[in-house]
Design an enzyme around this catalytic site. Structure first.
Site, mmCIF file in Angstrom:
data_model
loop_
_atom_site.group_PDB
_atom_site.id
_atom_site.type_symbol
_atom_site.label_atom_id
_atom_site.label_comp_id
_atom_site.label_asym_id
_atom_site.label_seq_id
_atom_site.Cartn_x
_atom_site.Cartn_y
_atom_site.Cartn_z
ATOM 1 N N ASP A 94 8.619 5.316 -0.599
ATOM 2 C CA ASP A 94 7.159 5.363 -0.721
ATOM 3 C C ASP A 94 6.545 5.212 0.668
ATOM 4 O O ASP A 94 6.970 4.359 1.451
ATOM 5 C CB ASP A 94 6.667 4.241 -1.641
ATOM 6 C CG ASP A 94 5.196 4.383 -1.979
ATOM 7 O OD1 ASP A 94 4.881 5.206 -2.860
ATOM 8 O OD2 ASP A 94 4.369 3.683 -1.360
ATOM 9 N N ILE A 95 5.566 6.048 0.981
ATOM 10 C CA ILE A 95 4.887 5.967 2.281
ATOM 11 C C ILE A 95 3.939 4.769 2.266
ATOM 12 O O ILE A 95 3.085 4.649 1.380
ATOM 13 C CB ILE A 95 4.113 7.265 2.588
ATOM 14 C CG1 ILE A 95 5.074 8.459 2.590
ATOM 15 C CG2 ILE A 95 3.389 7.157 3.930
ATOM 16 C CD1 ILE A 95 4.383 9.802 2.803
ATOM 17 N N GLU A 137 3.086 10.470 -2.941
ATOM 18 C CA GLU A 137 3.775 10.074 -1.714
ATOM 19 C C GLU A 137 5.053 9.301 -2.013
ATOM 20 O O GLU A 137 5.543 8.540 -1.185
ATOM 21 C CB GLU A 137 2.841 9.223 -0.834
ATOM 22 C CG GLU A 137 2.541 7.831 -1.333
ATOM 23 C CD GLU A 137 1.420 7.762 -2.357
ATOM 24 O OE1 GLU A 137 1.028 6.630 -2.708
ATOM 25 O OE2 GLU A 137 0.933 8.816 -2.819
#
Length: 211
Positions: A94-95, A137
Protein backbone atom coordinates in the site's frame (compact mmCIF):
# COMPACT_ATOMS: atom_id res chain seq x y z
CA UNK A 1 -10.29 -19.73 -60.20
CA UNK A 2 -9.28 -20.12 -63.85
CA UNK A 3 -9.10 -17.08 -66.08
CA UNK A 4 -9.41 -17.74 -69.81
CA UNK A 5 -8.34 -14.91 -72.12
CA UNK A 6 -8.17 -14.46 -75.89
CA UNK A 7 -5.47 -11.79 -75.65
CA UNK A 8 -2.04 -12.18 -77.23
CA UNK A 9 0.11 -11.47 -74.13
CA UNK A 10 -0.89 -14.55 -72.16
CA UNK A 11 1.52 -16.53 -69.99
CA UNK A 12 -0.04 -19.69 -71.40
CA UNK A 13 -1.47 -20.00 -74.91
CA UNK A 14 -2.95 -22.77 -77.02
CA UNK A 15 -4.89 -23.08 -80.25
CA UNK A 16 -8.10 -25.07 -80.30
CA UNK A 17 -10.74 -25.98 -82.85
CA UNK A 18 -14.19 -25.28 -81.52
CA UNK A 19 -17.39 -26.67 -83.05
CA UNK A 20 -19.59 -24.12 -84.82
CA UNK A 21 -16.95 -21.40 -84.43
CA UNK A 22 -16.51 -18.77 -87.13
CA UNK A 23 -12.87 -18.39 -86.11
CA UNK A 24 -10.72 -21.40 -87.00
CA UNK A 25 -8.64 -22.04 -84.96
CA UNK A 26 -9.31 -19.93 -81.82
CA UNK A 27 -6.42 -18.96 -79.49
CA UNK A 28 -7.06 -19.44 -75.80
CA UNK A 29 -4.74 -18.63 -72.87
CA UNK A 30 -4.29 -17.52 -69.27
CA UNK A 31 -3.44 -13.85 -68.69
CA UNK A 32 -1.12 -13.25 -65.73
CA UNK A 33 -2.40 -9.80 -64.75
CA UNK A 34 -6.04 -10.82 -64.95
CA UNK A 35 -5.28 -13.86 -62.81
CA UNK A 36 -3.36 -11.67 -60.32
CA UNK A 37 -6.27 -9.26 -59.93
CA UNK A 38 -8.74 -12.07 -59.44
CA UNK A 39 -6.73 -14.00 -56.83
CA UNK A 40 -4.01 -11.92 -55.17
CA UNK A 41 -6.03 -8.82 -54.31
CA UNK A 42 -8.87 -10.73 -52.58
CA UNK A 43 -6.25 -12.80 -50.72
CA UNK A 44 -4.47 -9.62 -49.63
CA UNK A 45 -7.72 -8.10 -48.39
CA UNK A 46 -8.54 -11.28 -46.46
CA UNK A 47 -5.07 -11.31 -44.91
CA UNK A 48 -5.41 -7.66 -43.82
CA UNK A 49 -8.88 -8.37 -42.40
CA UNK A 50 -7.58 -11.44 -40.52
CA UNK A 51 -4.62 -9.50 -39.10
CA UNK A 52 -6.86 -6.63 -37.99
CA UNK A 53 -9.29 -9.04 -36.36
CA UNK A 54 -6.56 -10.86 -34.44
CA UNK A 55 -5.18 -7.51 -33.25
CA UNK A 56 -8.61 -6.46 -31.99
CA UNK A 57 -9.10 -9.79 -30.17
CA UNK A 58 -5.62 -9.58 -28.60
CA UNK A 59 -6.31 -6.03 -27.41
CA UNK A 60 -9.65 -7.07 -25.92
CA UNK A 61 -7.98 -9.95 -24.06
CA UNK A 62 -5.29 -7.61 -22.73
CA UNK A 63 -7.88 -5.11 -21.50
CA UNK A 64 -9.83 -7.87 -19.75
CA UNK A 65 -6.72 -9.24 -18.02
CA UNK A 66 -4.54 -6.23 -17.26
CA UNK A 67 -5.00 -2.88 -15.58
CA UNK A 68 -4.30 -0.19 -18.16
CA UNK A 69 -2.45 2.16 -15.80
CA UNK A 70 -0.09 -0.30 -14.12
CA UNK A 71 0.02 -3.29 -16.51
CA UNK A 72 -0.59 -5.47 -13.45
CA UNK A 73 -3.35 -8.09 -13.53
CA UNK A 74 -6.84 -6.82 -12.84
CA UNK A 75 -8.39 -7.96 -9.57
CA UNK A 76 -11.64 -9.08 -11.22
CA UNK A 77 -9.65 -11.28 -13.60
CA UNK A 78 -7.23 -12.92 -11.16
CA UNK A 79 -9.18 -13.15 -7.89
CA UNK A 80 -11.01 -16.34 -8.91
CA UNK A 81 -7.65 -18.04 -9.53
CA UNK A 82 -6.51 -17.22 -6.00
CA UNK A 83 -9.51 -18.96 -4.47
CA UNK A 84 -8.27 -22.28 -5.87
CA UNK A 85 -4.73 -21.93 -4.48
CA UNK A 86 -3.53 -23.36 -1.17
CA UNK A 87 0.12 -22.29 -0.90
CA UNK A 88 1.01 -18.60 -0.66
CA UNK A 89 4.06 -16.39 -0.62
CA UNK A 90 2.02 -13.22 -0.68
CA UNK A 91 2.70 -9.52 -0.22
CA UNK A 92 0.14 -6.75 0.14
CA UNK A 93 1.59 -3.35 -0.76
CA UNK A 94 0.00 0.00 0.00
CA UNK A 95 1.33 3.46 -0.90
CA UNK A 96 1.76 5.50 2.27
CA UNK A 97 -0.36 8.67 2.63
CA UNK A 98 -1.56 8.42 -0.96
CA UNK A 99 -4.73 10.39 -0.24
CA UNK A 100 -2.55 13.33 0.80
CA UNK A 101 -0.72 13.12 -2.54
CA UNK A 102 -4.01 13.32 -4.45
CA UNK A 103 -5.36 16.13 -2.25
CA UNK A 104 -2.14 18.16 -2.44
CA UNK A 105 -0.95 17.64 -6.00
CA UNK A 106 -4.03 16.44 -7.88
CA UNK A 107 -5.11 13.15 -9.40
CA UNK A 108 -2.87 13.40 -12.46
CA UNK A 109 0.20 13.52 -10.23
CA UNK A 110 -1.31 10.75 -8.14
CA UNK A 111 -1.73 8.57 -11.23
CA UNK A 112 1.89 9.19 -12.22
CA UNK A 113 3.00 8.20 -8.71
CA UNK A 114 1.11 4.91 -9.10
CA UNK A 115 2.70 4.28 -12.51
CA UNK A 116 6.20 4.92 -11.20
CA UNK A 117 5.68 2.82 -8.06
CA UNK A 118 4.45 -0.14 -10.11
CA UNK A 119 7.36 0.20 -12.56
CA UNK A 120 9.80 0.01 -9.66
CA UNK A 121 7.94 -2.96 -8.20
CA UNK A 122 8.02 -4.67 -11.57
CA UNK A 123 11.80 -4.19 -11.74
CA UNK A 124 12.13 -6.13 -8.48
CA UNK A 125 10.13 -9.22 -9.43
CA UNK A 126 10.62 -12.13 -11.82
CA UNK A 127 8.63 -13.04 -14.91
CA UNK A 128 6.93 -15.93 -13.12
CA UNK A 129 5.82 -13.73 -10.21
CA UNK A 130 2.26 -12.42 -10.22
CA UNK A 131 1.42 -8.73 -9.70
CA UNK A 132 -2.19 -7.64 -9.20
CA UNK A 133 -3.67 -4.19 -8.79
CA UNK A 134 -5.99 -4.97 -5.90
CA UNK A 135 -7.35 -1.48 -5.30
CA UNK A 136 -6.56 2.13 -6.09
CA UNK A 137 -3.10 2.21 -4.49
CA UNK A 138 -3.02 -1.33 -3.12
CA UNK A 139 -1.27 -4.23 -4.85
CA UNK A 140 -0.82 -7.94 -4.27
CA UNK A 141 2.29 -9.87 -5.27
CA UNK A 142 2.55 -13.66 -5.41
CA UNK A 143 5.87 -15.50 -5.52
CA UNK A 144 6.04 -19.21 -6.41
CA UNK A 145 8.68 -21.40 -4.74
CA UNK A 146 9.89 -18.97 -2.08
CA UNK A 147 10.38 -19.40 1.67
CA UNK A 148 9.72 -16.88 4.44
CA UNK A 149 13.30 -15.65 4.60
CA UNK A 150 13.43 -15.06 0.84
CA UNK A 151 10.04 -13.33 0.95
CA UNK A 152 11.29 -11.01 3.71
CA UNK A 153 14.36 -10.06 1.67
CA UNK A 154 12.22 -9.47 -1.42
CA UNK A 155 9.75 -7.30 0.50
CA UNK A 156 12.54 -5.14 1.88
CA UNK A 157 14.09 -4.78 -1.57
CA UNK A 158 10.76 -3.56 -2.97
CA UNK A 159 10.33 -1.17 -0.05
CA UNK A 160 13.80 0.30 -0.60
CA UNK A 161 13.27 0.62 -4.36
CA UNK A 162 10.39 3.03 -3.74
CA UNK A 163 11.92 5.16 -1.00
CA UNK A 164 15.45 5.53 -2.43
CA UNK A 165 14.48 8.28 -4.89
CA UNK A 166 11.61 10.81 -4.85
CA UNK A 167 8.87 10.54 -7.48
CA UNK A 168 8.15 13.91 -9.14
CA UNK A 169 10.05 15.52 -6.26
CA UNK A 170 7.68 13.86 -3.77
CA UNK A 171 9.02 11.49 -1.12
CA UNK A 172 6.96 8.36 -1.60
CA UNK A 173 7.12 5.27 0.60
CA UNK A 174 5.15 2.03 0.83
CA UNK A 175 4.08 -0.30 3.61
CA UNK A 176 4.07 -4.06 3.09
CA UNK A 177 2.42 -6.96 4.86
CA UNK A 178 3.11 -10.53 3.82
CA UNK A 179 2.70 -14.18 4.59
CA UNK A 180 4.55 -17.36 3.63
CA UNK A 181 2.40 -20.40 4.33
CA UNK A 182 0.90 -23.56 2.87
CA UNK A 183 -2.37 -25.47 3.01
CA UNK A 184 -4.51 -22.40 3.68
CA UNK A 185 -7.45 -20.74 1.97
CA UNK A 186 -6.76 -17.47 0.20
CA UNK A 187 -9.17 -15.52 2.42
CA UNK A 188 -7.23 -16.57 5.51
CA UNK A 189 -3.88 -15.82 3.87
CA UNK A 190 -5.10 -12.39 2.78
CA UNK A 191 -6.46 -11.62 6.26
CA UNK A 192 -3.11 -12.48 7.88
CA UNK A 193 -1.12 -10.44 5.33
CA UNK A 194 -3.52 -7.51 5.75
CA UNK A 195 -3.00 -7.55 9.52
CA UNK A 196 0.76 -7.55 8.91
CA UNK A 197 0.28 -4.55 6.60
CA UNK A 198 -1.51 -2.62 9.32
CA UNK A 199 1.30 -3.50 11.72
CA UNK A 200 3.77 -1.92 9.26
CA UNK A 201 1.61 1.20 9.00
CA UNK A 202 1.09 1.53 12.74
CA UNK A 203 4.80 0.97 13.38
CA UNK A 204 5.94 3.95 11.29
CA UNK A 205 5.32 2.93 7.64
CA UNK A 206 8.03 2.49 4.97
CA UNK A 207 8.64 -1.06 6.14
CA UNK A 208 7.63 -4.68 5.63
CA UNK A 209 6.15 -7.16 8.11
CA UNK A 210 6.13 -10.84 7.16
CA UNK A 211 4.29 -13.51 9.20
Amino acid sequence: MTIISMENNNIYRTSELLPCSTVDPINLGINFYTLLKATFLPSLLLMILYHSLTQVIAKKKFILRYDQMTRFYRRDYYESKLINQKNFNLLIIDIDHFKNVNDTYGHEIGDEVIRTVTKRINNCIRKQDIAIRWGGEEFILLFPKMNKEQLTIKAQKICDSISWCPILDINITISIGGISTSDIHFNEAYKAADQALYHSKNNGRNQATIV
